[in-house]
Structures are given as C-alpha cells and as structure tokens.
Design a protein around this motif. Structure first.
Motif, PDB file in Angstrom:
ATOM      1  N   TYR A  28      49.564  23.990  48.186  1.00 65.16           N
ATOM      2  CA  TYR A  28      49.559  25.234  49.087  1.00 65.16           C
ATOM      3  C   TYR A  28      49.413  24.636  50.593  1.00 65.16           C
ATOM      4  CZ  TYR A  28      49.375  28.281  45.241  1.00 65.16           C
ATOM      5  OH  TYR A  28      49.963  29.217  44.179  1.00 65.16           O
ATOM      6  N   ASP A  29      50.021  25.235  51.520  1.00 62.70           N
ATOM      7  CA  ASP A  29      49.763  24.759  52.911  1.00 62.70           C
ATOM      8  C   ASP A  29      48.562  25.407  53.692  1.00 62.70           C
ATOM      9  OD1 ASP A  29      50.750  27.444  53.578  1.00 62.70           O
ATOM     10  OD2 ASP A  29      52.650  26.430  54.204  1.00 62.70           O
ATOM     11  N   HIS A  38      53.763  24.800  48.874  1.00 62.09           N
ATOM     12  CA  HIS A  38      54.390  23.632  49.419  1.00 62.09           C
ATOM     13  C   HIS A  38      55.235  22.914  48.379  1.00 62.09           C
ATOM     14  CE1 HIS A  38      54.955  21.214  52.885  1.00 62.09           C
ATOM     15  NE2 HIS A  38      54.913  20.206  52.144  1.00 62.09           N
ATOM     16  N   LYS A  69      46.365  21.292  53.928  1.00 65.12           N
ATOM     17  CA  LYS A  69      46.830  21.632  52.435  1.00 65.12           C
ATOM     18  C   LYS A  69      45.918  21.477  51.358  1.00 65.12           C
ATOM     19  CE  LYS A  69      51.373  20.240  53.401  1.00 65.12           C
ATOM     20  NZ  LYS A  69      51.679  19.263  54.661  1.00 65.12           N
TER      21      LYS A  69
END
Lengths: 148, 469
Positions: B153-154, B160, B220
């Motif tokens: 995940y960003d 992502h 991230k």
C-alpha cells in the motif's frame, strides 16, 4: 463488668452438615449460653432475611460457598434490608484470597474469619467471637433498657 | 558465454541482406533476415527482438503498416524500430513513424560503424530489459507460490501491488480488510502493534504490516495476510482446556478443604473423647492424623499450582535482583552462600509469581544437597536479541538428564520422601509462572555436580502481555 447471662442468638448460614455439628459441639463445649438457627442454602437465606416474622439474631455466621445464592449475595441482600443493617455478620470461609476478603468487607461484613483446620482452632475462634459479640449484645440491651 | 541478442532485419534487396549479415557477423547478434514486412510480421509472432532494422526500397508503401502493427501489440510496442532507405524518407513518414514509436531514420549512404554502435546500444537495453523481466517473473512466481497474501500500500493507503493469494483470502470482504490495514497502519506508526487477527466468513486471517524500507519506500507498507484458522482454533481449544484444568485445580483444592477440615476436626474430637485409648488405637489415630496432614499438604500444593496458572492482575516492572535478595533473606541458612553476579535485570511481571518462582528454586537448591556439603548458589543473567535469561546454579545432587522434562510435571518426584521431603510441586509451579510471563524454564545438569536452571524472559513486545524487558 458483670456478665449477664444473655443467650446469644446465632444464625448459621452454612450448607455443610458437618460444620453444623462442629459449631454446635464447639458452643456446647465452651459452655456459653446460645441459641442456634441454621439455614443451609442461599435461596432460603434470602427468604429468611426478607421475612418480617423472623426475630433478628445477635450474630450471623455466614459461609461464602452456598448453593442457590452465594454467601456474598446473601450478605448484600442482608445489608440492603433496613432492619438487618446493623446485625453483625461474621464471614466464615475456606478462601484465603484477598479479593474475597475485600469483597466481603465492601459488602458489609464485620469480620472475615478463615475456617480453622482443626477442632481446637474452631473452639478458639468461636470463643473469641462469642465473647466479643455477646458483650456487644449485652451492651446494646443495657443501653436499650437505660433509654426506655 | 553471453547470449546472442536477436535482431530482426527486413530488407527487400538480396544484396542488402547479405551486406547486413556480414556487417554484424562479429557482433553478439543473432540475425533474423526477412525479405518483406509481411514476412517480418510472421517472425515477430515467433519471438521478441532487441531491434528491428527495416531497409525498404519503397518505405512509404509498407512502413505505416509495420509501425501500426508494432504500436497496437503491447508485446511489441517497445521494440526499437530503425528505418533506412536510399530513396530518402519523407518528413511526413518520419513524423508518423515517430508517433508510432520509431526510434531512428537513416538515409543512405550512412556510416556503417555508426549503425553497429546504435545496434549495440539497443542490444544492451534489450539485455537489461530481459534481466528486469526475469527478475520480475521470478518475484511474481515466488509471490504466487507463497501461502501468504502479499500487498503493498502506498502512503495514501491505495494498493500498489497485491498477489493472487491476497485476492483469494480477502475476496469475502475486501473493504473490511482495507479498513483493518488503515487501522493497523496507524498502530504500526505509533509503535503499538504490527499484526491483527480478523475473522472473515468463518476464516481467521492474520494481517501483518511492515513499513517498507529502501530508496523507493516513500511511506509504503507491505501487508501480508495468511489463513490461521486451524492454528487459532487449536490455540482456543488449548486455552479452553487449560482454563478448565485451572478451574478444576482451583475447585478441587477449594472443595477438598471442607471434608479435610472435618476429618481433622472430628479426629481431634475423637482423640479427646477417648480418655485412655491404648497403644493400638493411639497409633491408628496418629496414622489418620498424619495422613490428614499429608493430604492437607497436597491440597495446598494443588492450590498453589492453580494460583500459579491464573493471570496476575498486578503486573509491573519487577527487579529480579531485589526478588532474589528478598527471597534469599527469608530462606537462607547461615552456612549457605549466595554468589549473586549482578546487576540482574528487571522484567515486567507479577511480583508474587516471581517471588514464588525464586523461592521454589532457591528452596530446592538448599534442599537437594549431599549430606555434609555446604549449599552454594550462583545467580547471574545474560541478554540476547530474544530476551533475558536468569541463570540459577547450585552445587546440589544434580538432575539426570533423562529426567529434565519430568521434573517440571506436577507431583513428580525423583527421590523418596524419606530422603528429601516435598510434594513434587515446586518446579511445576515454576514452569507455570514462567509460562505466565511468556517465557520458559529449562535445566542443565550432569546429574552429579549441581544443576543450572535457565529462566528465559522474552523481550517486551508492543501489545504483549507479561513480557521481559
């Protein structure tokens, strides 16, 4: 102070018949004046407390583990009843947990006594309890007479 | 030996094809020659190329067709395309071709060595792309073949990347998982927790988060999710069983006390009622009293064992050194020696539980000593990444290694009661206390010259219960 021959009325709330016998034997052996009423379960004890016909005892000996309602619940109900509010209650229990002791005092117990292991221990404890509460009961009745 | 780089050359003149083959003969190229765009398109279907060199008599005619095909196919649209022509390439065609991904146009005659250099650059780019592609394929294969769902995940909480298992495990309610990730991200940043169990359509999933580190991390997080249903159910069953056992031990010890009290009291009464019982009756009464006394000891042990398993309500930082010193004070015999190699660490735990633990260990150290030997105890601590270990060594009779598990079982004794008194409860209580602290206990001994008990306290983990510092 001269001892008055007041027969201490004791209400024993205890489910073990052997304990009934031991308390009776101890009181006999101590040779002190007493009368004993026994209730063996929590439900009956609550009815006893709520009944207006019941004469108040001088002392309640209350076990904690009872069938029906626990001794602690009985104690809470007892203290919630106006006329029982000042009756002395001695909790007799095998528990040595601090939480049980604190709970009982919070609920209004006057004394918490761990059930003694042997007969001599029981005799000793009952002698002290009897003398102490009998004196207080005597004092109460003297004060009552003086006031009237 | 390095691999030959495939180059596709489309040249409609035979002499040109021969010339190109000779030109690239010394390079690490594998040349594929075609006579027409149509033939070249067939070749493009069969493999990928580092570069396409297109040398056409009449480029206007076929060039558009070739560029359009390359552009429309994602597999081909990154292949560099190089046009050469002796007729000159119109500006119009050049523009169109560049729009379609053309890399270069060369009017003949051109510098052959320059063309070779250009081709080498394309070959080098091709090799690098191949390498990246291989690594990506490998990474995808690894992520596809793991049991865990993996997602990245960003910083804004958007996906992502996620592997196929992630999709499968989360398919019941992806929104709920996304919400959990968001919450866990906050917990992770605040250093509170990095994992959480969530129940999703009869499955228990363990979600774990880790901040990505490295050059392109940019806030991230990597999330992994795995199905832990079987493990958690097993743990719950074990916990329930453990609680049942503890309840049983507590009730048993409590309920056994009433008849025990009566037995003791009535034996006393009987004894006092018999004025002159005679030797045989007196001996029988003594036996009953001794047995009652022993039974009381066992009930006490049972209660102690039950108490040791109950979670402590008062957990705080406890100095092991203080506990050791205080316990030694209460137990020590004048002739016994304590070698305390401090300082000892502090651990988060129950003061009473840790006191009981040290008391049992030190009592054993003083008790299980050969006659005539002065008891000595050495205590020190070591530290590791996992936590701290307290070492308690004695110069006693030792424990044969075949019994090193058995001694921690309840009511297990290695010696007769007449040799060394006791009920075989002390070390099982120690083990229960260590388990309560998330740690463990083990013993090292040669069975002759003393024992060393190792008490392992885990390092404190965020969100953990009873843990060491």
């Amino acid at each position: 102070m001269a001892e008055r021959s007041l027969a201490l009325k004791i209400w024993l709330v205890e489910d073990e018949p052997a304990d009934h016998a031991l308390v009776r034997m101890s009181l006999d052996e101590l040779g002190l004046p007493w009368s004993l009423e026994i209730t063996s379960d929590g439900q009956e004890a609550l009815q006893h407390i709520q009944s207006q016909q019941v004469a108040l005892p001088h002392l309640v000996l209350l076990d904690l583990s009872l069938p029906g309602y626990s001794g602690l619940e009985v104690l809470r109900h007892l203290r919630a009843e106006e006329r029982w509010r000042t009756v002395p209650v001695v909790v007799l229990s095998t528990s040595n947990r601090q939480s049980d002791v604190s709970e009982c005092y919070r609920a209004g117990a006057n004394t918490f006594v761990r059930k003694p292991i042997g007969y001599q221990g029981l005799l000793g404890d009952l002698r002290i309890l009897h003398e102490y509460w009998a004196r207080l009961a005597c004092l109460d009745s003297s004060l009552g007479e003086a006031a009237s | 030996m390095s691999e030959l780089v495939p180059i596709l050359i489309i040249a409609d003149q035979t002499e040109e094809r021969i010339a190109y083959r000779q030109l690239f003969a010394r390079d690490q190229f594998r040349i594929f020659l075609c006579a027409s765009v149509a033939e070249g398109l067939v070749c493009l279907n069969e493999r990928t190329y580092a570069c396409i060199l297109c040398d056409l008599e009449n480029p206007e005619k076929d060039a558009m067709q070739l560029t359009q095909v390359l552009r429309s196919d994602p597999r081909l649209n990154r292949i560099p395309l190089l046009f050469t022509s002796c007729r000159g390439i119109s500006q119009h065609l050049c523009q169109n071709c560049f729009d379609c991904g053309l890399y270069d146009c060369l009017d003949k005659p051109f510098d052959l060595q320059l063309l070779r250099r250009k081709m080498r650059v394309f070959a080098s780019l091709f090799m690098q792309r191949q390498k990246v592609e291989q690594q990506r394929s490998l990474l995808e294969a690894v992520l596809a073949n793991t049991h865990e769902g993996v997602a990245v995940y960003d910083a804004q909480g958007e996906f992502h990347y996620r592997n196929a298992i992630w999709e499968v495990l989360c398919e019941a309610d992806p929104a709920a998982v996304a919400e959990e990730v968001k919450l866990l991200r906050c917990a992770l940043l605040e250093g509170r927790s990095d994992s959480v169990d969530l129940e999703l359509s009869c499955r228990i999933l363990c979600l774990r988060l880790r901040a990505l580190s490295g050059e392109f991390a940019e806030g991230k997080v990597v999330a992994t999710i795995c199905d832990v249903t079987a493990e958690r159910l097993q743990e719950r069953r074990m916990r329930a069983r453990q609680q049942e056992l503890e309840m049983f031990a507590h009730v048993a010890s409590h309920d056994l006390r009433a008849p025990l009290r009566h037995l003791t009291a009535f034996t006393e009464i009987l004894s006092s009622q018999l004025n002159d019982p005679g030797p045989q009756v007196a001996s029988t009464l003594n036996t009953i009293q001794a047995a009652t006394h022993r039974l009381r000891g066992l009930v006490d042990c049972l209660q102690q064992y039950a108490e040791a398993g109950r979670p402590s309500k008062s957990v705080r930082l406890v100095s092991l050194e203080q506990v050791v010193r205080e316990t030694w004070e209460t137990l020590s015999r004048p002739e016994a020696t304590l070698h305390l190699q401090g300082p000892l660490p502090s651990v988060f735990g129950s003061p009473s539980g840790l006191g009981q633990l040290l008391q049992n260990l030190l009592q054993n150290a003083l008790k299980f000593v050969s006659s005539g030997r002065i008891p000595e105890v050495w205590i020190w601590s070591t530290s590791s990444r996992e936590g701290v270990t307290l070492h308690v060594r004695d110069n006693g009779i030792g424990i044969p290694m075949q019994h090193r598990q058995r001694i921690f079982e309840v009511f297990q004794r290695l010696h007769g009661r007449e040799v060394y008194a006791g009920d075989g409860i002390g070390l099982s209580v120690c083990q229960r206390v260590m388990e309560q602290h998330g740690g463990s206990i083990e013993v090292l001994s040669d069975g002759l010259t003393g024992s060393t008990f190792l008490l392992h306290f885990p390092r404190r983990v965020h969100g953990g219960a009873l843990t060491g510092t």
